[in-house]
Design an enzyme around this catalytic site. Structure first.
Site, short mmCIF file in Angstrom:
data_model
loop_
_atom_site.label_atom_id
_atom_site.label_comp_id
_atom_site.label_asym_id
_atom_site.label_seq_id
_atom_site.Cartn_x
_atom_site.Cartn_y
_atom_site.Cartn_z
N GLU A 1 57.87 11.63 -25.37
CA GLU A 1 58.91 10.83 -25.91
C GLU A 1 60.31 11.84 -26.31
OE1 GLU A 1 57.24 9.43 -29.83
OE2 GLU A 1 55.57 8.68 -28.79
N HIS B 1 58.00 3.60 -30.22
CA HIS B 1 57.25 4.45 -31.86
C HIS B 1 58.33 3.97 -33.04
CE1 HIS B 1 54.89 8.41 -32.82
NE2 HIS B 1 55.15 8.05 -33.39
N ARG C 1 49.38 8.32 -30.60
CA ARG C 1 49.79 9.72 -30.14
C ARG C 1 49.27 8.80 -28.64
NH1 ARG C 1 51.62 9.75 -34.57
NH2 ARG C 1 52.00 11.33 -36.13
#
Length: 339
Positions: free
Chosen positions: A270, A288, A241
């Site tokens: 994000e 991601h 993360r």
């Protein structure tokens, strides 16, 4: 009559088809994230939710969702969900472990290799025409990178994904160090791994891969102090993360040469943009996509469906996160007829 499920993003069709046998399905069909106000409205009639990491599921959502009984998270992590509050309200929370382990471990290695061998920078060099303009076909000092084979890798977080990363490291004849909340003697023997306190791991490793969940303890785990412990030749890879790493400290470390480079698939916010970070050539960036393979994403959709179907049948979902909820409510909707 079937219970209603709202899905906050389009997931692979095979998962939706499975869910439709047991639920009335509504899907947020736009590529952009569902606006908060829309989500608050959609949950009013939802008996079940399928959520993503970008969906903040908290008390406000629960207050607007009086019928909600289960949340099926389309991800392994679930730090976006207030699980404690969900449990108090008798709401089941599930996730999608295991099925994306190998894909994510593969991607950790893709980032590691790309940074070590300066692949993205070299790709741009060729595509822009700089190689042709330079007029040098091959040079002993052109785009030198870091050796990987036989080096030391430090894996922070030694769960399913951390162990999968270690299995790949064995193929590179690497010395494998790991850090986790508890020692894992069986896995040490199986993988040839050695436990190290975090500071020692950072000092000894040529490559540090972060594979921990985001918790209060891991928030900004890698900060300025920790980055200064690493070798100047070391590379940091984060597939966990974004908030596990203090971005300001990382930018400083990369600019001032405390470490050699970084590979990042996750960011503190994000979607994300950081002009200072993104200008650096010693960092490789991805949006991601650690689990973004056809196989992994299809399997995640099927597991989401499996969790929802089990609940609809009055069974315990296979990947229930909050087992304590069983003391609050049995797994069933009650007012609906099972198919």
């Amino acid at each position: 009559m079937k219970p209603r499920v709202f899905i906050t993003r389009q997931i692979p069709e095979r998962g939706i088809r499975m869910i439709e046998e047991y639920y009335e399905v509504e899907v947020w069909g736009e590529e952009r994230e569902i606006p908060r106000e829309v989500l608050l409205e959609k949950v009013r009639d939802a008996d079940a939710l399928v959520t993503l990491l970008s969906d903040r599921i908290d008390g406000e959502i629960f207050d607007n969702a009086p019928k909600l009984k289960i949340i099926a998270q389309y991800a392994v992590g679930y730090d976006n969900i207030d699980v404690e509050e969900a449990t108090k309200r008798g709401i089941y929370v599930t996730n999608t472990p295991d099925v994306l382990t190998e894909a994510t471990a593969d991607f950790a290695w893709a980032l590691l290799m790309a940074v070590a061998r300066r692949l993205v920078d070299a790709d741009g060099f060729v595509r822009r025409g700089d190689w042709k303009d330079k007029g040098v076909a091959w040079h002993p000092l052109m785009y030198l990178g870091r050796d990987v084979y036989g080096k030391t890798i430090g894996i922070v977080g030694f769960g399913r994904i951390g162990q999968a990363i270690a299995r790949r490291a064995k193929g590179f004849n690497m010395r494998i160090l790991y850090n986790s909340r508890t020692k894992k003697p069986e896995k040490e023997r199986e993988l040839g791994a050695e436990f190290r306190p975090l500071d020692e791991l950072l000092r000894e490793s040529d490559f540090v891969v972060l594979a921990v969940p985001l918790t209060k303890e891991t928030y900004h785990m890698v900060n300025e102090e920790k980055l200064k412990l690493m070798k100047e030749t070391a590379i940091l890879v984060n597939i966990s993360r974004g908030k596990v790493v203090d971005t300001k400290a990382l930018v400083k470390a990369l600019k001032e040469g405390w470490i050699a480079g970084a590979g990042l698939d996750v960011f503190e916010e994000e979607p994300y943009y950081n002009e200072e970070l993104f200008k650096l050539k010693n960092v490789t960036l991805a949006p991601h996509i650690g689990s973004a393979t056809y196989g992994a994403r299809y399997a995640m959709a099927e597991l989401v469906a499996g969790n929802l179907i089990a609940f609809a049948k009055g069974e315990i979902p296979p990947t229930l996160v909050n087992g304590e909820v069983l003391n609050v409510r049995k797994p069933r909707f009650g007012r609906y007829d099972a198919p």
